[in-house]
Structures are given as C-alpha cells and as structure tokens.
Design a protein around this motif. Sequence first.
Motif, PDB file in Angstrom:
ATOM      1  N   THR A 150       0.852  -1.180   0.000  1.00 38.56           N
ATOM      2  CA  THR A 150       0.000   0.000   0.000  1.00 38.56           C
ATOM      3  C   THR A 150       0.890   1.232   0.000  1.00 38.56           C
ATOM      4  N   TYR A 151       0.862   1.979  -1.106  1.00 38.23           N
ATOM      5  CA  TYR A 151       1.761   3.123  -1.245  1.00 38.23           C
ATOM      6  C   TYR A 151       1.254   4.338  -0.476  1.00 38.23           C
ATOM      7  N   LEU A 152       2.162   5.266  -0.238  1.00 38.13           N
ATOM      8  CA  LEU A 152       1.828   6.536   0.386  1.00 38.13           C
ATOM      9  C   LEU A 152       0.981   7.373  -0.570  1.00 38.13           C
ATOM     10  N   ALA A 153       0.323   8.371  -0.043  1.00 37.25           N
ATOM     11  CA  ALA A 153      -0.514   9.245  -0.872  1.00 37.25           C
ATOM     12  C   ALA A 153       0.337  10.239  -1.660  1.00 37.25           C
ATOM     13  N   TRP A 154       1.638  10.201  -1.482  1.00 36.33           N
ATOM     14  CA  TRP A 154       2.541  11.136  -2.144  1.00 36.33           C
ATOM     15  C   TRP A 154       3.819  10.417  -2.570  1.00 36.33           C
ATOM     16  N   LYS A 155       4.533  11.004  -3.511  1.00 34.09           N
ATOM     17  CA  LYS A 155       5.862  10.534  -3.916  1.00 34.09           C
ATOM     18  C   LYS A 155       6.860  11.649  -3.641  1.00 34.09           C
ATOM     19  N   PRO A 156       8.097  11.305  -3.312  1.00 39.08           N
ATOM     20  CA  PRO A 156       9.096  12.366  -3.088  1.00 39.08           C
ATOM     21  C   PRO A 156       9.221  13.269  -4.308  1.00 39.08           C
TER      22      PRO A 156
END
Length: 285
Positions: A170-176
């Motif tokens: 489950t990925y974060l709601a943002w990317k760096p």
Amino acid sequence: MKKNLLSGLVIIAMLIFSLQPVIAGESVLDEILAAGVIKVSTDANYAPQSFLNDKGELEGFDISVAKEIAKRLGVKAEFITPDWDLITAGKWGKRWDISVGSMTPTKERKNALLFTIPYYSSPAQFAVHSKNTTIKTVDDLADKVIGVASETTNERFLQQDLEIEDTKITYLAWKPKDGNMKTYPTDANHIEDLSLGDGARLDAVFTSRQTLAQSIKAGCGSGCPIKMLGDPMYYEPLSVALDKSRANSESLISKLNEIIDSMYADGTLVKLSMQFYETDLIPKR
C-alpha cells in the motif's frame, strides 16, 4: 570404410564415456562440494545483518545464516563484499556462489536472479532526527528530503514501482518530489547523514526497522540522535539469491531450500533472530 567408421564410433564412445564424470559434476552444487567452499556475497556495513566487528571479522544475522548453510552443506563459507548494485544485477561470473544479504525477491530482480524460500521477513520503517518536532506522521514527509539506499526495495517503494509476490503493498498518498530522494550506497551512510542534525542533510531516512534499532542501540559510532516515525510501511520476505545466468543451479536451489526448511524446523532461524534482533522475524510455516 566400414573399419574406419567402426574405429571412429569406438573413439567417440570412449570420449563420451570419459566425459561422463565431468558432465555429472557440472552442477553448481557439485562444484561447491568439490571445492569445499561456498563463496557468499554480503554487505560489510549493514548491522545487525552483516558488519565488521572489533576484530575486523564479519558478524551478524546474515553472516550466521550463511555459516550455518555452509556447515549443513559440509563446506566452509568464504565472504565477499561487492557493491549491492553488482549483486542485484546478476551475471556474477562465478566470483561468488550465493548472496545472503537480506534480499527481497522482487519481480525485477527475478529477471537476473534465482531465489530460495524466505529465511526471514523485514519491516520497512521511516525515521527522523530525534530533535525534530514538526514531522509527526509520514504524510508530513511529502516535501522533505529522504535518504534511502540505492537499488533497494525501499527505494522502489518510494518510487511506487515495487512488486513483491504474495506481498500486498500500500503506497503513500505522495511521492518524493524531484531531488528530495537522496540515494546512498548503503543504509549506514544515510543514517549517518541524518544523525548530523535535523535537516542538515536529510529530514528523514527509510530503511529496515531492525537496522534503525541497531543504529540507535549502537550509537551510530558516536551518538545516534534519531527516532522511528509511525508504523512499518510493509513487511518483505528475504531470501538467498543465486545468479540466474549460471547454468545448472537447480540442484543448489533445491539443497538450499532443504537446508532452510531444516533451520525452520529445529528453531535455528528463530534463535538467530532473537540473538541479533531481539525479536522473532521468522515467518510461521
């Protein structure tokens, strides 16, 4: 003509017969058993998985697992410490036989490597400087500078292109943001940069929970003012890896799986996990 033909057939038959022991001994397992040594690649700066102790000797969970595998094979373990990206790239050219380095069998890596059954699992964790008071959740890292080891599953997670079989991600709601993800040769390097000060070089790091726990416990050499942030992002299976380009590796894979199964059954893996991590990271079977 018939006599010459018969003589030729006899010579060919003799050659085939003489080559049979060589052909039979071409498997990777047979090569290792004949040499009496299994060459193992690992990381020399990845405590508590693998690190150099005060005597300059390799020590750690992965090192102990590798030594136990060698013991049950009836050979000695010889350790080699190449760069991680060389290990994951495959095509080792027999410079080493296996990698015991806490490697996750990702879909991408399976293009170049073969993997055993997992021998333990690892939680992936963020950490920030201990003096930081503004980053309270992982969402607060959205515009921060994050350190991560290159060519790792943790880097792939941040890039949101990680695929691990039988593992839900489950990925974060943002990317760096561009330039906000700094990669390092190994985890110890970015942990050291974070310890220099809150925001001095990094705002956070992303690595395994046990690596962070060991760094905090050991003091990063001279004080380690970092703290973990939130819960683990995911748990990943970790396996022994072999070079896919090396022919006749099937018997070695089978033997390694047999050995790892026996280490599950007799409690060796749990014992080593408790010794080096002070917690049980061994999957139930």
